[in-house]
Design an enzyme around this catalytic site. Structure first.
Site, PDB file in Angstrom:
ATOM      1  N   HIS A 146      46.763 -71.497 -86.981  1.00  0.00           N
ATOM      2  CA  HIS A 146      47.091 -72.021 -85.642  1.00  0.00           C
ATOM      3  C   HIS A 146      48.445 -72.724 -85.625  1.00  0.00           C
ATOM      4  O   HIS A 146      48.994 -72.971 -84.551  1.00  0.00           O
ATOM      5  CB  HIS A 146      46.034 -73.033 -85.170  1.00  0.00           C
ATOM      6  CG  HIS A 146      44.685 -72.438 -84.923  1.00  0.00           C
ATOM      7  ND1 HIS A 146      44.498 -71.383 -84.071  1.00  0.00           N
ATOM      8  CD2 HIS A 146      43.457 -72.752 -85.411  1.00  0.00           C
ATOM      9  CE1 HIS A 146      43.205 -71.058 -84.047  1.00  0.00           C
ATOM     10  NE2 HIS A 146      42.551 -71.878 -84.859  1.00  0.00           N
ATOM     11  N   ASP A 185      39.474 -64.806 -89.060  1.00  0.00           N
ATOM     12  CA  ASP A 185      38.950 -66.105 -88.608  1.00  0.00           C
ATOM     13  C   ASP A 185      38.435 -65.906 -87.178  1.00  0.00           C
ATOM     14  O   ASP A 185      38.978 -65.091 -86.432  1.00  0.00           O
ATOM     15  CB  ASP A 185      40.082 -67.143 -88.641  1.00  0.00           C
ATOM     16  CG  ASP A 185      39.609 -68.551 -88.317  1.00  0.00           C
ATOM     17  OD1 ASP A 185      39.441 -69.355 -89.254  1.00  0.00           O
ATOM     18  OD2 ASP A 185      39.407 -68.849 -87.108  1.00  0.00           O
ATOM     19  N   HIS A 187      38.780 -67.618 -84.685  1.00  0.00           N
ATOM     20  CA  HIS A 187      39.763 -68.036 -83.682  1.00  0.00           C
ATOM     21  C   HIS A 187      41.021 -67.164 -83.761  1.00  0.00           C
ATOM     22  O   HIS A 187      41.358 -66.654 -84.832  1.00  0.00           O
ATOM     23  CB  HIS A 187      40.166 -69.503 -83.914  1.00  0.00           C
ATOM     24  CG  HIS A 187      39.012 -70.460 -83.895  1.00  0.00           C
ATOM     25  ND1 HIS A 187      38.414 -70.921 -85.050  1.00  0.00           N
ATOM     26  CD2 HIS A 187      38.348 -71.033 -82.857  1.00  0.00           C
ATOM     27  CE1 HIS A 187      37.423 -71.751 -84.729  1.00  0.00           C
ATOM     28  NE2 HIS A 187      37.355 -71.833 -83.403  1.00  0.00           N
ATOM     29  N   ASP A 278      34.562 -68.630 -90.218  1.00  0.00           N
ATOM     30  CA  ASP A 278      33.834 -69.273 -89.123  1.00  0.00           C
ATOM     31  C   ASP A 278      33.205 -68.259 -88.166  1.00  0.00           C
ATOM     32  O   ASP A 278      32.578 -68.642 -87.181  1.00  0.00           O
ATOM     33  CB  ASP A 278      34.720 -70.289 -88.372  1.00  0.00           C
ATOM     34  CG  ASP A 278      36.140 -69.835 -88.185  1.00  0.00           C
ATOM     35  OD1 ASP A 278      36.432 -68.643 -88.413  1.00  0.00           O
ATOM     36  OD2 ASP A 278      36.993 -70.682 -87.800  1.00  0.00           O
TER      37      ASP A 278
HETATM   38  C1  X5A Z   1      41.328 -72.956 -88.541  1.00  0.00           C
HETATM   39  C2  X5A Z   1      40.285 -73.140 -87.491  1.00  0.00           C
HETATM   40  C3  X5A Z   1      39.624 -74.208 -85.447  1.00  0.00           C
HETATM   41  C4  X5A Z   1      40.085 -75.239 -84.497  1.00  0.00           C
HETATM   42  C5  X5A Z   1      39.018 -75.528 -83.478  1.00  0.00           C
HETATM   43  C6  X5A Z   1      39.409 -76.709 -82.609  1.00  0.00           C
HETATM   44  N1  X5A Z   1      40.582 -73.987 -86.490  1.00  0.00           N
HETATM   45  N2  X5A Z   1      38.376 -77.005 -81.668  1.00  0.00           N
HETATM   46  O1  X5A Z   1      39.221 -72.549 -87.577  1.00  0.00           O
HETATM   47 ZN    ZN Z   2      38.802 -70.697 -87.010  1.00  0.00          ZN
END
Ligand code: X5A
Ligand code: ZN
Length: 654
Positions: A146, A185, A187, A278
């Site tokens: 991110h 991931d 996200h 995740d």
């Molecule tokens: C690297 C990662 C997740 C951030 C979530 C914030 N970040 N709510 O999995």
């Molecule tokens: Zn993530």
């Protein structure tokens, strides 16, 4: 020839492993619980140790990244921030600064951890690129994907994967020209996407929960229409889930129908995986259901590329058990000395197929392999919609729906049902093709006679569909079947079926009709057929090449169930063939107990020929001479007899 255990060890794959306790010194300053905590990498390391993994790997010690490498993707401002944030002089301001960012905390250990995380990924990446290591796993934190050029976010400080990617691009002597980044991931990898947005040397692929821009990091950047720009157009690929709960079937469908076909075309020199876990089953943030087995398969399929040069860098993953088990499964795949065991018999969601089709459509002008439509038989394999109920004991699912806890478990089981593509328990030596398409091994044990009455009566022509190649009258070379062994037997047989020629023109033969066989027999009729004894697996590959022109072999066109119903009902019309003329697979009896199958039009087409809606039409010269060659070559008929046979088939009313 000597062969002892020492040389065996030499042959083993060299897998790098990097872990450093100093990366555990980054934690929340206020002692608050946080999903991104030191226990994550500790849990992984403990798990690997108890499985005896480090002894089988090349364990490296972490070093901090040098600023010059970080500067390739981050601004001077960003570097100064991360470098100094843990120093004494920031003690009073640290928390206030963190609060300015999105999902970021800092403490005294953050700076060192961030430098070690980037340094670790850098170190193993360079070693894999050089071939000192075959592959590697960097067990690092804080994560990176991110983090943007000038902004830490989403628990990420340095964009570790982007830093390593830039090193490969800048050190020309490493000979790395094309890099594939796979971000699995849950996200979207917004930071990495931006850093290589216009760069065609880096193919960035991210599959993530998106929910139309509402899932973290909640922006349109993760949409499938974000394909890159300028020279980088087509080199950014997003697969945005519309809902949570995606599992192995969904991810593997994306692999089979988006990522792998593109990777084959792109031919990366190295693959870097932004390996967040995740999306794993049980993850508190992800709400998805990928199992360790699913991750192994995703990785295994990638190992076919870049001579297996793969670097895995940890990103997210917040359920300690799922995280550790998934990482262990992946390292075992990298070590390649243990079969992947497990099954995951579920169907992808209907939304998954929709997303896959949208992504393929969006990118098809850049990756022509995506132009083929997915067979309807394939996309009809869908998970049943989840039962949603409301009651007092509901738990809030993080996509806003309410699911009773016990229902949640039931729902997980409900989607677990037979799915031939995913019924896997093969050992790792097997070809990935066999793993990708388990139907093959099943169908390779059944023989059929493929009965031909058209140009496939010419053995050299038919063999192109088995062995690959091109003969006169073929528009393009054939790839052949995956199993290239020649027909076990070839024999000629006459049938009391009517041969006839119809259609005005075809792509292959130009003007003139092509041969059809009346699906029903009639004692007055006589047709000459050449029978090739091949496996049902090869039969499928022939159909795919001859009638569908598709390279998508993830599911069979004609399986054992189809064979069974063809034998009972005399003919069946597989869905995927519906658009073509030869959409009828006809069972013509058996020869030595082996079923004889041929391809022709349907009975209703025959009716149209009878009614005059369709006209008989003599074949083109070239086509007719191919047929004559087949019949005469087999010493069945003289040239005159063969011509008379074709003439009658072209003119005598049905
Ligand atoms: C690297 C990662 C997740 C951030 C979530 C914030 N970040 N709510 O999995
Ligand atoms: Zn993530």
């Amino acid at each position: 020839m000597e062969s002892n255990s020492d040389t065996k060890t030499e042959d083993r794959r060299r897998v790098g492993l990097i872990y450093d306790e100093r990366m555990c010194r980054h934690f929340t300053p206020d002692g608050e619980d946080h999903p991104e905590n030191p226990n994550r990498i500790l849990a992984i390391w403990n798990k690997l140790q108890s499985a005896g993994i480090p002894q089988r790997c090349v364990v490296l010690s972490a070093k901090e990244a040098e600023d010059e490498y970080i500067a390739a993707v981050h601004t001077k401002n960003h570097i100064d921030l991360i470098k100094n944030i843990s120093s004494k002089k920031f003690d009073s301001r640290r928390e206030r600064i963190a609060a300015k960012y999105n999902s970021i905390y800092f403490n005294e250990g953050s700076s060192e951890a961030a430098y070690l995380a980037a340094g670790s990924v850098l170190q193993v990446t360079e070693k894999v690129a050089k071939g000192v290591l075959d592959s590697a796993f960097a067990i690092v934190r804080p994560p990176g994907h991110h983090a943007e050029e000038n902004e830490p976010m989403g628990f990420c400080l340095h964009n570790n994967v982007a830093v390593a990617t830039s090193l490969l691009l800048n050190k020309r002597e490493l000979g790395i020209n094309k890099i594939l980044i796979v971000d699995w991931d849950v996200h979207h990898g917004n930071g990495t996407q931006k850093m290589f947005w216009k760069d065609p040397r880096v193919l960035f692929f991210s599959v993530h929960r998106h929910e139309f821009g509402s899932f973290y990091p909640a922006s349109d950047d993760g949409s499938h229409i974000m394909i890159g720009e300028g020279p980088g157009a087509g080199f950014n690929i997003n697969v945005p889930w519309e809902n949570g709960r995606c599992g192995d079937a969904d991810y593997l469908a994306v692999w089979d129908h988006v990522l792998i076909p593109i990777a084959k075309d792109f031919r990366p020199d190295i693959i870097i995986i932004s390996a967040g876990f995740d999306a794993a089953v049980g993850d508190p943030l992800g709400g998805c259901r990928v199992t360790p087995y699913g991750y192994s398969m995703m990785l295994k399929k990638l190992m076919k590329f870049a001579q297996g040069k793969i670097v895995m860098a940890l990103e997210g993953g917040y359920n300690l058990d799922s995280l550790a088990n998934s990482v262990l499964a992946c390292v075992e795949v990298l070590l390649e000395d243990k079969p992947i065991v497990g099954t995951s018999e579920a169907y992808p969601f209907e939304s998954t197929w929709r997303v896959i089709e949208a992504v393929r459509e969006e990118l098809s002008s850049f990756w022509p392999i995506l132009k083929d439509e997915l067979p309807s038989k394939l996309i009809s394999k869908q998970a049943p919609p989840i039962q949603i109920s409301t009651s007092d004991s509901d738990v809030e699912d993080d996509d806003g729906t309410h699911i009773v806890s016990s229902d949640l478990e039931k729902a997980v089981q409900d989607v677990v049902q037979p799915f031939s593509e995913l019924r896997i328990g093969v050992d790792s030596n097997d070809d990935v093709n066999a793993i990708c398409a388990p139907w093959r091994s099943e169908l390779s044990n059944t023989d059929v006679w493929y009965a031909t009455y058209g140009s496939n009566m010419c053995k050299s022509r038919f063999l192109c569909y088995i062995e690959g190649g091109q003969v006169e009258g073929m528009r393009k070379p054939c790839t052949g079947s995956l199993d290239k062994s020649p027909p076990k037997e070839i024999l000629w047989k006459t049938f009391s079926h009517r041969l006839f020629f119809g259609r005005d023109q075809t792509k292959t033969w130009g003007h003139g009709g092509v041969a059809f066989l009346h699906p029903e027999s009639n004692s007055q009729d006589k047709a000459y057929l050449c029978l090739y004894r091949i496996t049902l697996e090869q039969f499928n590959d022939v159909l795919l090449q001859e009638y569908i022109s598709s390279l998508d072999t993830s599911s069979p066109v004609f399986d054992l169930t189809d064979l069974d119903s063809a034998m009972k009902k005399r003919y069946i019309s597989p869905d995927v063939l519906k658009r073509g003329w030869y959409h009828n697979v006809v069972y013509m009896g058996n020869e030595n107990g082996i079923p004889i199958l041929t391809m022709t039009c349907t009975l209703s087409d025959v009716e149209s020929f009878k009614s005059g809606k369709f006209q008989l039409c003599a074949p083109a010269k070239e086509y007719a001479s191919a047929l004559v060659r087949g019949l005469v070559g087999a010493k069945l008929l003289s040239e005159e007899e063969a011509l008379a046979y074709i003439l009658e088939a072209s003119t005598k009313p049905l």
